[in-house]
Design a protein around this motif. Sequence first.
Motif, PDB file in Angstrom:
ATOM      1  N   HIS A 160      13.250  -0.307 -33.683  1.00  0.00           N
ATOM      2  CA  HIS A 160      14.311  -1.138 -33.109  1.00  0.00           C
ATOM      3  C   HIS A 160      14.330  -2.548 -33.685  1.00  0.00           C
ATOM      4  O   HIS A 160      13.345  -2.993 -34.282  1.00  0.00           O
ATOM      5  N   ARG A 192      10.160  -7.489 -22.138  1.00  0.00           N
ATOM      6  CA  ARG A 192      10.766  -8.235 -21.031  1.00  0.00           C
ATOM      7  C   ARG A 192      10.648  -7.470 -19.720  1.00  0.00           C
ATOM      8  O   ARG A 192      10.950  -8.020 -18.669  1.00  0.00           O
ATOM      9  N   CYS A 193      10.273  -6.193 -19.779  1.00  0.00           N
ATOM     10  CA  CYS A 193      10.320  -5.364 -18.565  1.00  0.00           C
ATOM     11  C   CYS A 193       9.000  -5.254 -17.818  1.00  0.00           C
ATOM     12  O   CYS A 193       8.957  -5.348 -16.608  1.00  0.00           O
ATOM     13  N   GLN A 233       9.179   0.645 -19.647  1.00  0.00           N
ATOM     14  CA  GLN A 233      10.283   0.754 -18.690  1.00  0.00           C
ATOM     15  C   GLN A 233      11.571   1.105 -19.431  1.00  0.00           C
ATOM     16  O   GLN A 233      11.954   2.258 -19.500  1.00  0.00           O
ATOM     17  N   CYS A 234      12.221   0.097 -20.040  1.00  0.00           N
ATOM     18  CA  CYS A 234      13.479   0.429 -20.735  1.00  0.00           C
ATOM     19  C   CYS A 234      13.233   1.140 -22.047  1.00  0.00           C
ATOM     20  O   CYS A 234      14.132   1.754 -22.612  1.00  0.00           O
ATOM     21  N   GLY A 235      12.024   1.040 -22.567  1.00  0.00           N
ATOM     22  CA  GLY A 235      11.673   1.763 -23.784  1.00  0.00           C
ATOM     23  C   GLY A 235      12.049   1.076 -25.083  1.00  0.00           C
ATOM     24  O   GLY A 235      11.770   1.598 -26.160  1.00  0.00           O
ATOM     25  N   PHE A 236      12.672  -0.111 -24.989  1.00  0.00           N
ATOM     26  CA  PHE A 236      13.161  -0.700 -26.233  1.00  0.00           C
ATOM     27  C   PHE A 236      12.039  -1.327 -27.061  1.00  0.00           C
ATOM     28  O   PHE A 236      12.006  -1.189 -28.282  1.00  0.00           O
ATOM     29  N   CYS A 237      11.087  -1.957 -26.391  1.00  0.00           N
ATOM     30  CA  CYS A 237       9.964  -2.552 -27.119  1.00  0.00           C
ATOM     31  C   CYS A 237       8.923  -1.504 -27.467  1.00  0.00           C
ATOM     32  O   CYS A 237       8.012  -1.753 -28.259  1.00  0.00           O
ATOM     33  N   TYR A 239      20.073   4.231 -27.945  1.00  0.00           N
ATOM     34  CA  TYR A 239      20.659   2.969 -27.496  1.00  0.00           C
ATOM     35  C   TYR A 239      21.993   2.784 -28.233  1.00  0.00           C
ATOM     36  O   TYR A 239      22.264   3.480 -29.219  1.00  0.00           O
ATOM     37  N   HIS A 266      18.301   1.129 -16.715  1.00  0.00           N
ATOM     38  CA  HIS A 266      18.005   0.492 -17.998  1.00  0.00           C
ATOM     39  C   HIS A 266      16.570  -0.003 -17.966  1.00  0.00           C
ATOM     40  O   HIS A 266      16.262  -1.119 -18.333  1.00  0.00           O
ATOM     41  N   VAL A 325      19.818   1.930 -22.274  1.00  0.00           N
ATOM     42  CA  VAL A 325      20.052   0.491 -22.331  1.00  0.00           C
ATOM     43  C   VAL A 325      18.695  -0.204 -22.215  1.00  0.00           C
ATOM     44  O   VAL A 325      17.919   0.085 -21.303  1.00  0.00           O
ATOM     45  N   GLY A 326      18.446  -1.093 -23.153  1.00  0.00           N
ATOM     46  CA  GLY A 326      17.120  -1.706 -23.260  1.00  0.00           C
ATOM     47  C   GLY A 326      16.942  -2.943 -22.423  1.00  0.00           C
ATOM     48  O   GLY A 326      16.737  -4.031 -22.934  1.00  0.00           O
ATOM     49  N   GLY A 327      17.008  -2.778 -21.110  1.00  0.00           N
ATOM     50  CA  GLY A 327      16.842  -3.906 -20.197  1.00  0.00           C
ATOM     51  C   GLY A 327      18.157  -4.615 -19.969  1.00  0.00           C
ATOM     52  O   GLY A 327      19.014  -4.664 -20.844  1.00  0.00           O
TER      53      GLY A 327
END
Lengths: 157, 788
Positions: free
Chosen positions: A38, A137-138, A100-104, B25, B502, B249-251
């Motif tokens: 990402h 951030r989560c 949590q959101c999985g983005f990091c 995403y 999210h 959705v990433g947060g």
Amino acid sequence: MSIKVSMTVNGKPVSAQVEERTLLVTLIREELRLTGTHVGCDTAQCGACTVHMNGKAVKSCSMVAMQAEGANIVTIEGIAAADGTLHPMQAAFKENHGLQCGFCTPGMVMNAIDLAKGNPNLTETEIREGLEGNLCRCTGYHNIVKSIAAGAKAMAK
Amino acid sequence: MNAPLIGARIERKEDYRFLTGAGQYTDDVTLPGQTHAVFVRSPHAHATLKSIDKSKALKAPGVLAVFTGEDLKVGGLPCGWLITDVNGQPMKEPVHPSLAQGKVRHVGDQVAVVIAETLDQAQDAAGLVEVDYGVLPSVTSTDKARAKGAPQLHEIAPDNTCYVWAIGDKAACDAAFSKAAHVTKLDLVNNRLIPNAIEPRAANGMYSRADDSYTLYVASQNPHVERLLMTAFVLGLPEHKVRVVAPDVGGGFGSKIYLYAEDVVVTWASKQINRPVKWTCERSESFVSDAHGRDHVTTVELAMDKDGKFLGMRVKTTANVGAYLSTFASCVPTILYATLLAGQYTTPVIHCEVTAVFTNTVPVDAYRGAGRPEATYVVERVVEQAAREMKLDPAEIRRRNFIKTFPYQTPVALMYDTGDYEATLSAAIKMADVAGFPARRKASEAKGKLRGLGYAAYIEACGIAPSNIAGALGARAGLFEAGEVRMHPTGSCTVFTGSHSHGQGHETTFAQVVADRLGLPIESVDIVHGDTSKILFGMGTYGSRSIAVGGTAIYKALDKIIAKGKKIAAHLMEAAETDIEYDRGVFKVAGTDKQKTIGEVSFAAYVPHNYPLDKLEPGLNENAFYDPTNFTFPAGSYVCEVEIDPDTGVTKIEKFTAVDDFGNIINPMIVEGQVHGGLTQGIGQALLEGCKYDPESGQLITGSYMDYTMPRADDVPNYQVDTRVTACTHNPLGVKGCGEAGAIGAPAALMNAITDALQVYGINDLPMPASPQTVWKTIQNAKQKKAA
Ligand code: FES
Ligand code: FES
């Protein structure tokens, strides 16, 4: 000017035509469509883009694709076993609610595997300092730290 | 029958895809014929647009279109809540254009969009759009917005004032103050924050000529609301022709609730060029285009009798809404703020006046907690200060004023249904080992360090409702949630929810609720969210409403499944419907050993060979809309302990203890994770994060991760968290919500701890973020003052 780059990604040889300025992360996401890596920032500070290059965690947004010529790149898609079984570090994140959101998460896992290599007994301080380059951030990091400690132990087994 | 799933620490169903890079995403979605958009944004805080020359950009390689406000003549971005001024006038609602019309009002205001074959080409061409700006003086600071001679942002809003609003009985409040034995007064600033979800916003719009329809993939917390606002207010499109998909959705933390200009532009532009248009925000761009949070300047006064019993509270707040009204900007500093000023206390009269001002800054809207952190900061800072002035123990002054009987009607509109504030406070005190604090303080002092302990006892209001009362207060949308439960012929189940996840883990928590009630293994239940073409309707996720409102909607749909299931089971077992008893997936004929499982009933519903077709439709699929009768009221007590090095100003959080009452808990592991995350954002606000504008130029000084300090792993401690339970009385799950608590309670607890440590210098206040520089400077100033 367009140039050809070749490297190994997740065990497979790949080559692509890219611009000189094309970032490694762009090659991975846009050319190879490996979208698990990402992009969370434009100043090389969030670590969401972390991949392994020749076994070391690197931020794929902070180098151009050309710099990876001939390298062995592993992304988050290449971490689990061929049958889909999670890598011990991935499993540890799941067991300890390290995401949590999985983005990091892909960047966290890639960095964590590098941190844990040969260090089964990482201390909390070592882990927290080792995460200096990864933003989440989560989770508030609490469970990421727990996950990495558990993952490091599991990797040594 | 399976083991109970409510209250179980179940690993998350969604984790496998996130851990293996298989999440989808918005930026991961690439459509056939994909094009890329880059926005040209104002480099000035305030300027007229004298001219825009797009000719050079249009000639650049790969460029397909360049659009400006001249091209995009559509409705302004709407505000979803009408606040009425103290004079009975509606708030001032200046037009909020998707692409600037004649004027720009903050750095980052969108002026034009460039669309090209590749992102590189769009970026290169964006630099070729020539904009001639007539730079105007700007105002960015909250307390200067109404100053004499301040630059004016909008003609329709004299003195940059959006509204002056008030709540409470002023005369009664003044009377209470006249009888007070002591009044504590504080001037407080709630610093502006930038939400910074790690996934930047993104939108990908696609038009189809085949059926004149649109699809928008967007990083949103509430796809149906996004569609409603965009079609009805901005683009004037029929709602059924627009599909909005908010995939993984990433947060969000609030910042992805709103309808943003970029979403409108890519949707509209996809028809103009008849190709899909993708925009992905760069981080530096998100700093100047995502809605910011907080930004209040407040004076609070607390009147007490001689025993520290609260008699009345007076609050005056100026809230910065930024350059335009974002989607929920108007209700955050009013309905979601002033109504919380009773906190956990019996303060009999409260009066609060809020002035909302426009400034040349990014719009401000709800950010994790939204009004409630601001309220808690005011209440808990002044209560702690009052304890100091009254020479009372800070826990004791709270106890003397706790609400103890429920339901409790506050003087600021809310009716708390349930709570036990003593339970959370005493548990937190024990867990934090407050008894051992004096010894730890001594040990710190021996090392030349200062140690402080601070409390915060917060109250939160979640799941804003009911719709009719909210409507009377100015809400322009409903506040219900929708859910649908679809049993499949072979007994598994798909659930559709209008809530959006999210990071919150709904795919697991909601599945626990359903699987538990249906007696199914959790693997047999999947949760679907985030797509207007699949889900009947939804208000989305914000204000910690998902389990209390969205979860209840699902629960109500389950009621209907079970009711119909009883009819089917009665037929299958040749019994009277009234004799059928249901328990977790099993329909029984009372007093016999005859039974049918939900799977068997489901099968009969879809293969209706033996079925009461004359009386009952086949199939087992039910939906429900749920509009709560009240808010839920999570509450808790936080204790923070810090050690400060007076020589460097560095504050170290030694211990952070949080004991919350979220009502019944479905998955404690997920709830703890929500608390950890919230606490870290709250600690970020108090210690690290602060959005700064240059007062002269109006430039954003903290515009990247180099300048805006995000909490990192080594900035925060391991947390000690626990819960106490009083079940919510007005929803069947007894749940309250947990998403924002940490961010609400943490800043006050931390600042109370810091000022406690700094009591040796007589310091009662310092601004957030309490960075080492700020702490050190405050100490130096106090020392100089003492010496003088
Ligand atoms: S995207 Fe590479 S560090 Fe942020
Ligand atoms: S899990 Fe969302 S940013 Fe880390």
